[in-house]
Design an enzyme around this catalytic site. Sequence first.
Site, mmCIF file in Angstrom:
data_model
loop_
_atom_site.group_PDB
_atom_site.id
_atom_site.type_symbol
_atom_site.label_atom_id
_atom_site.label_comp_id
_atom_site.label_asym_id
_atom_site.label_seq_id
_atom_site.Cartn_x
_atom_site.Cartn_y
_atom_site.Cartn_z
ATOM 1 N N GLY A 122 0.813 -1.215 0.000
ATOM 2 C CA GLY A 122 0.000 0.000 0.000
ATOM 3 C C GLY A 122 0.842 1.258 0.000
ATOM 4 C CB THR A 156 -1.498 -4.949 -7.580
ATOM 5 O OG1 THR A 156 -1.279 -3.894 -8.505
ATOM 6 C CG2 THR A 156 -1.608 -6.272 -8.338
ATOM 7 C CD GLU A 361 5.822 -3.127 -9.166
ATOM 8 O OE1 GLU A 361 7.034 -3.191 -8.940
ATOM 9 O OE2 GLU A 361 5.068 -4.112 -9.161
#
Length: 378
Positions: A122, A156, A361
């Site tokens: 997170g 995710t 990312e």
Amino acid sequence: MILGEKYDQFRKKVQEFARNEVAVRACEIDAHDEFPWDLVKRMAELGLFGLYVPEEYGGAGLDVLTYAIAVEEVGRVCGSTGIFLAAHSSLGVYPLFIAGTEQQKQKYLIPLVRGEKIGSFGLTEPNAGSDAAGTETTARLEGDHYVVNGTKRFITSGGVADIIVLTATKDPQLGYGGISAFIVEKGMCGFSAGKEEDKLGLRGSITSELVFEDCKIPKENLLGKEGEGFKVFMETLDGGRISIGALALGIGQGALDASIQFTREQSRKGKPLYTMQEIQDRIAEMATEIQAARHLVYHAAQLKDQGQPYTKEAAMGKYYASRVGMKATSTAINLHGMLGLTRNYAVERFLRDEKLMEIGEGTSEIQKIVIARQVLGK
Ligand code: COS
């Protein structure tokens, strides 16, 4: 690329799983937005979640290059299953591996590596995406607990995660120095998973909001030292970028595989497509660029395995593999013509899945900032 017998054999093993068990599910996972519980279980049985983790923590005791190969081969047939493998292993497992105490490793790392629990990371928030130091989620120490308030976004596997590694700050004014990392467990009071995103691609991967309302996290769930959470997360992202580079490369390779098959099977005016020079030109370009991306991604993995700095190389691999992957998936659709836009062929799924690789990312723009800082000096 010469990697040696050990890696070739491992690749064959993963390819067998990917072709026999994942490829046959990929289309329905995408079409029905289905989280692949069955494949998560199988990947756990095959030991794919702890490839680089030492055996004492339930892993295979192998290396990051082996892990990159696994992500590449799974992603080659199904991006949704590939992103689960990458996110669980790099973002769920890794921060606990590098920053966890022995007690935290026993309690949280081992079940994640064995695939008994699902992990998540997170970091991103509604107002802190690329600017990871802009975290607004707060953690206030009250006696034996931290009290956490805030919202995380685009996480995710967030909605299915059992264990979440989270960033929160003592005070948003402190910048990155105020940020700490925490371990949150599903079911902790004040924590809930919010809405799920309806995405362009990777439709079998769950992307959720995480909501913390006076969530009480025991003091012993601080991961690493107070104020050092930003660095834990930056190091985690460096490793994660190798896996996203590997996934981007795998999806690009999947588009190339599909294009080779299509141009071998189809003909125009009695002439097989693959014999035409303009088709060969495009296939040659795709194959060359994907191979170059493979070299970059594997090189970053090898540097990491040798304990050398790899921040720049991981960013280069992700940036380049996602760029050529987007180009390859788009070319693959062009080679299929109108058929490539239909759900009868996998190439439109590959293109939709590949798009995330340029964003998740760290966007391509962030990768270039990371690369430029290393090349030019900050
Ligand atoms: N590894 C270890 N430490 C790192 C690091 C890395 N890769 N990158 C930065 N740090 C450290 C720095 O050394 C610095 O610490 P010191 O002051 O003690 O030296 C500290 O972290 C702050 O670094 P910096 O000033 O470079 O941070 P910035 O706020 O300028 O941010 C970027 C740098 C843009 C690279 C960072 O915010 C980033 O990667 N953003 C993208 C986040 C992202 O990928 N989000 C998507 C998440 S999807 S899971």
